[in-house]
Scaffold this active site. Structure first.
Site: not given
Length: 210
Positions: A95-97, A136, A164
Protein backbone atom coordinates in the site's frame (compact mmCIF):
# COMPACT_ATOMS: atom_id res chain seq x y z
CA UNK A 1 15.32 -0.90 -8.26
CA UNK A 2 13.40 2.37 -7.78
CA UNK A 3 13.41 3.08 -11.48
CA UNK A 4 10.45 3.13 -13.83
CA UNK A 5 10.43 2.65 -17.61
CA UNK A 6 12.54 5.28 -19.29
CA UNK A 7 14.31 6.46 -16.15
CA UNK A 8 18.11 6.31 -16.21
CA UNK A 9 20.06 4.24 -13.73
CA UNK A 10 20.72 6.01 -10.45
CA UNK A 11 17.53 8.08 -10.51
CA UNK A 12 14.05 7.68 -9.08
CA UNK A 13 10.88 7.99 -11.24
CA UNK A 14 10.83 11.71 -10.34
CA UNK A 15 14.32 12.15 -11.79
CA UNK A 16 15.94 12.80 -8.42
CA UNK A 17 19.21 11.15 -7.47
CA UNK A 18 18.62 7.80 -5.84
CA UNK A 19 19.89 7.55 -2.24
CA UNK A 20 22.90 5.34 -1.71
CA UNK A 21 22.59 1.97 -0.01
CA UNK A 22 24.38 3.40 3.04
CA UNK A 23 21.83 6.24 3.21
CA UNK A 24 18.98 3.74 2.96
CA UNK A 25 20.42 1.64 5.78
CA UNK A 26 20.87 4.74 7.93
CA UNK A 27 17.23 5.61 7.33
CA UNK A 28 16.26 2.19 8.71
CA UNK A 29 18.39 2.82 11.80
CA UNK A 30 16.59 6.14 12.27
CA UNK A 31 13.22 4.37 12.17
CA UNK A 32 14.42 1.79 14.68
CA UNK A 33 15.47 4.57 17.04
CA UNK A 34 12.17 6.37 16.45
CA UNK A 35 10.31 3.16 17.36
CA UNK A 36 12.15 3.17 20.67
CA UNK A 37 14.81 0.50 20.19
CA UNK A 38 18.58 0.49 19.81
CA UNK A 39 19.84 -0.29 16.27
CA UNK A 40 23.23 -1.18 17.78
CA UNK A 41 21.95 -4.06 19.90
CA UNK A 42 22.80 -7.57 18.78
CA UNK A 43 19.42 -8.54 17.35
CA UNK A 44 19.14 -5.36 15.27
CA UNK A 45 22.70 -4.81 14.01
CA UNK A 46 22.00 -6.62 10.73
CA UNK A 47 18.44 -5.38 10.34
CA UNK A 48 19.16 -2.32 8.13
CA UNK A 49 20.98 -4.49 5.59
CA UNK A 50 18.19 -7.08 5.63
CA UNK A 51 15.50 -4.44 5.23
CA UNK A 52 17.23 -2.85 2.24
CA UNK A 53 17.69 -6.25 0.61
CA UNK A 54 14.02 -6.98 1.24
CA UNK A 55 13.05 -3.68 -0.39
CA UNK A 56 15.02 -4.68 -3.49
CA UNK A 57 12.67 -7.65 -3.77
CA UNK A 58 9.46 -5.96 -2.65
CA UNK A 59 9.85 -3.11 -5.15
CA UNK A 60 11.60 -4.86 -8.04
CA UNK A 61 8.83 -3.71 -10.38
CA UNK A 62 10.35 -0.25 -10.68
CA UNK A 63 13.23 -1.70 -12.71
CA UNK A 64 10.91 -3.46 -15.21
CA UNK A 65 9.28 -2.00 -18.30
CA UNK A 66 5.86 -3.73 -18.33
CA UNK A 67 5.37 -3.18 -22.06
CA UNK A 68 8.57 -5.08 -22.85
CA UNK A 69 7.12 -8.18 -21.17
CA UNK A 70 4.36 -8.44 -23.77
CA UNK A 71 6.33 -7.58 -26.91
CA UNK A 72 7.05 -11.17 -27.96
CA UNK A 73 3.80 -12.56 -29.36
CA UNK A 74 2.66 -15.49 -31.52
CA UNK A 75 0.47 -15.30 -34.62
CA UNK A 76 0.29 -19.04 -35.45
CA UNK A 77 -2.96 -19.70 -33.59
CA UNK A 78 -4.97 -21.53 -36.31
CA UNK A 79 -7.54 -18.79 -36.06
CA UNK A 80 -8.11 -19.07 -32.31
CA UNK A 81 -10.24 -16.12 -31.29
CA UNK A 82 -11.88 -17.23 -28.05
CA UNK A 83 -11.19 -15.92 -24.60
CA UNK A 84 -7.78 -16.45 -22.99
CA UNK A 85 -8.03 -16.45 -19.20
CA UNK A 86 -5.34 -16.73 -16.54
CA UNK A 87 -6.93 -16.83 -13.12
CA UNK A 88 -5.73 -16.97 -9.52
CA UNK A 89 -2.41 -15.19 -10.13
CA UNK A 90 -1.12 -14.61 -6.61
CA UNK A 91 0.08 -11.06 -6.03
CA UNK A 92 1.95 -9.38 -3.23
CA UNK A 93 2.06 -5.61 -3.29
CA UNK A 94 2.46 -2.75 -0.83
CA UNK A 95 0.00 0.00 0.00
CA UNK A 96 1.46 3.35 -1.00
CA UNK A 97 -0.27 5.06 1.93
CA UNK A 98 1.07 2.91 4.78
CA UNK A 99 3.68 0.65 3.07
CA UNK A 100 2.08 -2.52 4.42
CA UNK A 101 1.21 -5.62 2.35
CA UNK A 102 -1.64 -6.09 -0.10
CA UNK A 103 -2.08 -9.84 -0.61
CA UNK A 104 -4.46 -11.32 -3.15
CA UNK A 105 -5.10 -12.75 -6.59
CA UNK A 106 -5.50 -11.34 -10.07
CA UNK A 107 -7.59 -12.76 -12.88
CA UNK A 108 -6.65 -11.63 -16.38
CA UNK A 109 -8.40 -12.27 -19.70
CA UNK A 110 -8.22 -11.02 -23.25
CA UNK A 111 -9.88 -11.76 -26.58
CA UNK A 112 -7.13 -12.12 -29.21
CA UNK A 113 -7.41 -10.18 -32.43
CA UNK A 114 -4.50 -11.65 -34.40
CA UNK A 115 -1.90 -12.69 -31.84
CA UNK A 116 -1.45 -14.24 -28.43
CA UNK A 117 1.21 -13.98 -25.75
CA UNK A 118 2.78 -16.65 -23.54
CA UNK A 119 0.73 -17.08 -20.38
CA UNK A 120 3.75 -16.65 -18.12
CA UNK A 121 4.06 -13.13 -19.53
CA UNK A 122 0.64 -12.24 -18.12
CA UNK A 123 1.76 -13.37 -14.67
CA UNK A 124 4.99 -11.40 -15.04
CA UNK A 125 3.01 -8.32 -16.04
CA UNK A 126 0.92 -8.57 -12.88
CA UNK A 127 4.10 -8.89 -10.82
CA UNK A 128 5.77 -5.92 -12.55
CA UNK A 129 2.98 -3.64 -11.35
CA UNK A 130 2.44 -5.38 -7.99
CA UNK A 131 6.10 -5.01 -6.98
CA UNK A 132 5.65 -1.26 -6.53
CA UNK A 133 3.97 1.03 -4.03
CA UNK A 134 0.36 0.79 -5.14
CA UNK A 135 -3.31 1.32 -4.66
CA UNK A 136 -5.39 -1.57 -5.94
CA UNK A 137 -7.54 0.54 -8.24
CA UNK A 138 -4.54 1.94 -10.09
CA UNK A 139 -2.82 -1.44 -10.34
CA UNK A 140 -5.95 -2.99 -11.88
CA UNK A 141 -6.14 -0.27 -14.52
CA UNK A 142 -2.40 -0.41 -15.28
CA UNK A 143 -2.48 -4.15 -15.98
CA UNK A 144 -5.52 -3.90 -18.25
CA UNK A 145 -4.34 -0.79 -20.08
CA UNK A 146 -0.92 -2.30 -20.82
CA UNK A 147 -2.42 -5.47 -22.30
CA UNK A 148 -4.78 -3.36 -24.39
CA UNK A 149 -2.04 -1.04 -25.67
CA UNK A 150 0.52 -3.72 -26.52
CA UNK A 151 -1.58 -6.66 -27.74
CA UNK A 152 -4.46 -4.57 -29.19
CA UNK A 153 -6.98 -7.37 -28.59
CA UNK A 154 -10.75 -7.30 -29.03
CA UNK A 155 -11.09 -6.83 -25.29
CA UNK A 156 -9.36 -7.06 -21.92
CA UNK A 157 -10.67 -7.90 -18.46
CA UNK A 158 -8.82 -7.73 -15.15
CA UNK A 159 -10.22 -8.49 -11.71
CA UNK A 160 -8.14 -8.22 -8.54
CA UNK A 161 -9.35 -9.45 -5.15
CA UNK A 162 -7.07 -8.69 -2.23
CA UNK A 163 -6.80 -8.10 1.47
CA UNK A 164 -5.11 -4.96 2.75
CA UNK A 165 -3.10 -5.03 5.94
CA UNK A 166 -3.52 -1.27 6.27
CA UNK A 167 -7.02 -2.07 7.54
CA UNK A 168 -6.40 -5.48 9.15
CA UNK A 169 -3.31 -4.69 11.27
CA UNK A 170 -3.94 -1.00 11.97
CA UNK A 171 -6.74 1.56 11.83
CA UNK A 172 -10.14 -0.16 11.92
CA UNK A 173 -8.58 -3.63 12.46
CA UNK A 174 -11.15 -5.43 10.29
CA UNK A 175 -9.98 -8.89 9.25
CA UNK A 176 -11.43 -11.10 6.54
CA UNK A 177 -12.35 -8.14 4.33
CA UNK A 178 -11.59 -8.51 0.63
CA UNK A 179 -11.44 -5.62 -1.80
CA UNK A 180 -12.46 -6.41 -5.39
CA UNK A 181 -11.62 -4.16 -8.34
CA UNK A 182 -12.17 -4.66 -12.06
CA UNK A 183 -11.28 -3.08 -15.36
CA UNK A 184 -13.20 -4.08 -18.51
CA UNK A 185 -12.16 -2.86 -21.94
CA UNK A 186 -13.44 -3.50 -25.47
CA UNK A 187 -15.79 -6.49 -25.80
CA UNK A 188 -15.74 -7.13 -22.06
CA UNK A 189 -17.22 -3.68 -21.48
CA UNK A 190 -19.60 -3.52 -24.44
CA UNK A 191 -20.86 -7.13 -24.54
CA UNK A 192 -22.63 -8.31 -21.38
CA UNK A 193 -22.48 -11.98 -22.44
CA UNK A 194 -18.70 -11.83 -22.85
CA UNK A 195 -18.35 -10.18 -19.46
CA UNK A 196 -20.62 -12.81 -17.86
CA UNK A 197 -18.60 -15.62 -19.43
CA UNK A 198 -15.40 -14.22 -17.95
CA UNK A 199 -16.90 -13.73 -14.50
CA UNK A 200 -18.29 -17.28 -14.59
CA UNK A 201 -14.86 -18.66 -15.51
CA UNK A 202 -13.13 -16.97 -12.57
CA UNK A 203 -15.81 -17.97 -10.09
CA UNK A 204 -16.94 -15.71 -7.29
CA UNK A 205 -14.54 -12.77 -6.82
CA UNK A 206 -13.90 -12.06 -3.19
CA UNK A 207 -14.28 -15.63 -1.93
CA UNK A 208 -10.72 -16.87 -2.42
CA UNK A 209 -8.32 -14.02 -1.63
CA UNK A 210 -5.61 -14.79 0.93
Amino acid sequence: MLRGPGHPAGTTPTGDARPTRAEAEEAVRTLIRWAGDDPAREGLVGTPDRVVRSYEEFFAGYSIDPEDILKRTFEETDGYDEMVVLRDIRLESYCEHHMVPIIGRAHVAYLPRHRVVGISKLARLVEAYAKRLQIQEKMTAQIANTIDQVLQPEGVAVVIEAQHQCMTTRGVHKTGVTMVTSRMLGAFRSDPSTRREFLTMIGNPGSRAE
